[in-house]
Design a protein around this motif. Structure first.
Motif, short mmCIF file in Angstrom:
data_model
loop_
_atom_site.label_atom_id
_atom_site.label_comp_id
_atom_site.label_asym_id
_atom_site.label_seq_id
_atom_site.Cartn_x
_atom_site.Cartn_y
_atom_site.Cartn_z
N MET A 258 -3.22 2.34 -3.00
CA MET A 258 -3.83 3.67 -2.96
C MET A 258 -2.77 4.76 -2.96
O MET A 258 -2.89 5.78 -3.67
N ILE A 259 -1.72 4.56 -2.20
CA ILE A 259 -0.64 5.55 -2.15
C ILE A 259 0.05 5.65 -3.50
O ILE A 259 0.40 6.73 -3.98
N MET A 260 0.24 4.44 -4.13
CA MET A 260 0.92 4.42 -5.43
C MET A 260 0.10 5.13 -6.50
O MET A 260 0.63 5.87 -7.33
N GLU A 261 -1.24 4.92 -6.48
CA GLU A 261 -2.09 5.47 -7.53
C GLU A 261 -2.39 6.95 -7.32
O GLU A 261 -2.56 7.70 -8.29
N SER A 262 -2.53 7.37 -6.10
CA SER A 262 -2.93 8.76 -5.84
C SER A 262 -2.08 9.40 -4.76
O SER A 262 -2.59 10.09 -3.89
N GLY A 263 -0.82 9.07 -4.77
CA GLY A 263 0.07 9.57 -3.71
C GLY A 263 0.17 11.08 -3.69
O GLY A 263 0.20 11.70 -2.62
N GLN A 264 0.22 11.71 -4.85
CA GLN A 264 0.37 13.17 -4.92
C GLN A 264 -0.89 13.89 -4.47
O GLN A 264 -0.83 15.06 -4.03
N ASP A 269 -1.68 14.38 6.40
CA ASP A 269 -2.40 13.65 7.46
C ASP A 269 -2.88 12.28 6.97
O ASP A 269 -2.84 11.30 7.70
N GLU A 270 -3.38 12.25 5.72
CA GLU A 270 -3.85 10.97 5.16
C GLU A 270 -2.69 9.98 5.00
O GLU A 270 -2.82 8.80 5.29
N LEU A 271 -1.55 10.51 4.52
CA LEU A 271 -0.38 9.63 4.38
C LEU A 271 0.08 9.09 5.75
O LEU A 271 0.44 7.92 5.88
N LYS A 272 0.01 9.98 6.76
CA LYS A 272 0.40 9.55 8.11
C LYS A 272 -0.56 8.48 8.63
O LYS A 272 -0.16 7.47 9.23
N GLN A 273 -1.87 8.68 8.37
CA GLN A 273 -2.88 7.70 8.81
C GLN A 273 -2.68 6.37 8.11
O GLN A 273 -2.72 5.31 8.75
N TYR A 274 -2.45 6.42 6.79
CA TYR A 274 -2.22 5.18 6.05
C TYR A 274 -0.94 4.48 6.53
O TYR A 274 -0.87 3.25 6.63
N GLY A 275 0.05 5.29 6.82
CA GLY A 275 1.30 4.71 7.32
C GLY A 275 1.11 4.01 8.65
O GLY A 275 1.67 2.93 8.89
N GLU A 276 0.33 4.64 9.54
CA GLU A 276 0.07 4.00 10.84
C GLU A 276 -0.68 2.69 10.67
O GLU A 276 -0.40 1.69 11.35
N ILE A 277 -1.65 2.67 9.76
CA ILE A 277 -2.42 1.44 9.51
C ILE A 277 -1.51 0.36 8.95
O ILE A 277 -1.55 -0.81 9.36
N MET A 278 -0.66 0.75 7.98
CA MET A 278 0.27 -0.22 7.40
C MET A 278 1.25 -0.74 8.45
O MET A 278 1.59 -1.93 8.48
N TYR A 279 1.71 0.17 9.33
CA TYR A 279 2.64 -0.25 10.40
C TYR A 279 1.96 -1.25 11.33
O TYR A 279 2.53 -2.28 11.69
#
Length: 465
Positions: A258-264, A269-279
């Motif tokens: 998801m980050i790769m396809e629609s990162g921009q 906040d969404e990137l931070k949330q996704y990062g926390e989930i991935m962590y």
């Protein structure tokens, strides 16, 4: 003719005595000690000599001709201790006095006593000689019969001339032939007995082997059941493991895609949330891999223990701090209790101690839906097993689902759980308790469990101070 009938009657009586003695031994005396049986056999030989005299040919009022030397010959051939031969010879001689005290009785006693001494010498020679058995038997029979003839000629009440000319030509050949015939019959009887004994021994061995085979079959069947259970447990473990591995991996892969396809297009906040989930997923995956690696190291004996001073209070506070947030999310009370008298420091591996306590506390929180979880620490001077010494006990008490008694020994085994659906319902691999048990052993301690189904559990880690 009278001598022939008498000697044949003597022989028949001796055979009867031998047969009855065998029956008596088989059904009555077989369980007695060897010394008692040996003594009874000596008495039997003496009794055989007396029976021969009792059914002997009475030439005159005091003179009796018989085959009383036959039991002595058998004793010479059969016994392994020569002094028993002398006892038998003297014993048979003494039985002669039961028919009256006379010059002939004294002559008979002297004759058998001399034959007893000769028998001792023959017995020693037989045990040292390399001749074949039949040659030994012939020499023994001829020697005893000839010396018996000479003794009667020298000490008997009948004149030597009359005895040697009128009696010896009949009695000596007949006695030799009948002695030899009795020896052959006894030898044949002995061989039959040996064959019967070998058959009985073979049957006993076969029975033992059959019993051992049955036991081995039971053991193999039990092992087959254990292998089936192990296979079942490992299958469940692999199913749970694949689920546990796929869940964080799928989360990481999906979020990364998801980050790769629609990162921009994603906000900060969404990137931070996704990062926390991935962590979190990566952390769970790391813990899972660490559990598997720890188990393999323990089983391979390659897990290193680093002993150093460990602060007890600090260890417990760090443990509680790791799980306070999780307990609060589930609405559980998380308590810490340190009883007085605890040492400030113990000598152990701090990393592995924390790992054990984290596993125990993590399980307690996982399987408790309401109520509380308490971590306690206290000292014990003597265990219930009687083992003395200073032991520090770390206990984790919960009010969770509990464990049924018949499942409590299973949960500490690798790949085995109290319920195969536990991992799917609550997550985890089921390896935590197995690893904790093995780590406790490496630290010189052990883990005890007290649990009541539906009321909660207490896991206690015992470590030497």
């Amino acid at each position: 003719m009278h001598f022939s009938k008498m000697f044949l009657m003597n022989l028949g009586m001796l055979i009867t005595v031998a047969y009855l003695a065998n029956l008596f031994y088989k059904y009555t005396l077989s369980r007695l000690s060897a010394r008692v049986k040996y003594s009874l056999s000596v008495l039997l030989m003496i009794f055989g000599g007396w029976i021969s005299s009792f059914f002997g040919f009475q030439l005159s009022e005091n003179v009796i001709f018989d085959l009383r030397i036959v039991p002595l010959i058998i004793a010479i051939l059969a016994y392994s201790r020569s002094y028993y031969i002398l006892i038998i010879g003297v014993g048979i001689g003494l039985t002669r006095f039961t028919f009256g005290i006379s010059q002939a009785a004294f002559a008979g006693f002297i004759n058998l006593a001399i034959l007893g001494v000769i028998g001792m010498l023959l017995n020693e020679w037989l045990r040292r000689s390399d001749y074949r058995l039949m040659i030994k038997v012939m020499i023994t029979i001829l020697t005893v019969n000839l010396i018996n003839t000479v003794n009667i000629a020298l000490f008997g009440v009948i004149t030597a001339h009359e005895y040697l000319t009128a009696i010896v030509p009949y009695t000596l050949p007949l006695s030799i032939v009948l002695c030899f015939a009795f020896a052959l019959m006894l030898r044949d009887f002995q061989l039959d007995q040996r064959r019967m004994y070998e058959i009985e021994s073979a049957n006993a061995r076969l029975s033992e082997q059959t019993l051992e085979l049955q036991k081995a079959k039971i053991v193999l069947e039990e092992r087959a059941k254990q292998l089936m259970l192990a296979s079942q447990y490992k299958s469940e473990f692999m199913a749970n493991m694949s689920h546990e591995l796929r869940t964080p991996l799928n989360g990481i892969i999906n979020l990364a895609q998801m980050i790769m396809e629609s990162g921009q297009e994603l906000s900060e906040d969404e990137l931070k949330q996704y990062g926390e989930i991935m962590y979190g997923s990566g952390h769970d995956l790391l813990l899972l891999i660490n559990d598997i690696l720890d188990l393999s190291k323990v089983e391979a004996g390659k897990l290193e223990i680093v002993q150093e001073d460990v602060n007890v209070s600090e260890t417990l506070l760090v443990l509680i701090s790791h799980f306070e947030l999780e307990a609060a999310k589930k609405g559980l009370e998380l308590e810490l209790e340190e009883q007085p008298g605890l040492p400030e420091l113990i000598y152990s591996d701090p990393k592995r101690l924390q790992q054990i306590l984290r596993n125990l506390l993590s399980n307690a929180l996982k399987f408790t839906h309401n109520g509380r979880v308490r971590v306690k620490a206290h000292l014990e001077k003597e265990l219930r097993s009687g083992q003395k010494g200073n032991w520090i006990v770390f206990s984790v008490e919960d009010t969770g689902i509990g464990i049924p008694p018949h499942k409590q020994h299973v949960i500490f085994e690798a790949f085995q759980q109290a319920d195969g659906t536990i991992s799917r319902r609550y997550g985890g691999t089921g390896l935590g308790l197995s690893i904790s048990r093995d780590l406790a052993r490496l630290l010189g301690g052990f883990i005890l469990l007290k649990s009541t189904e539906g009321q909660g559990s207490t896991f206690s880690l015992y470590l030497p101070v």
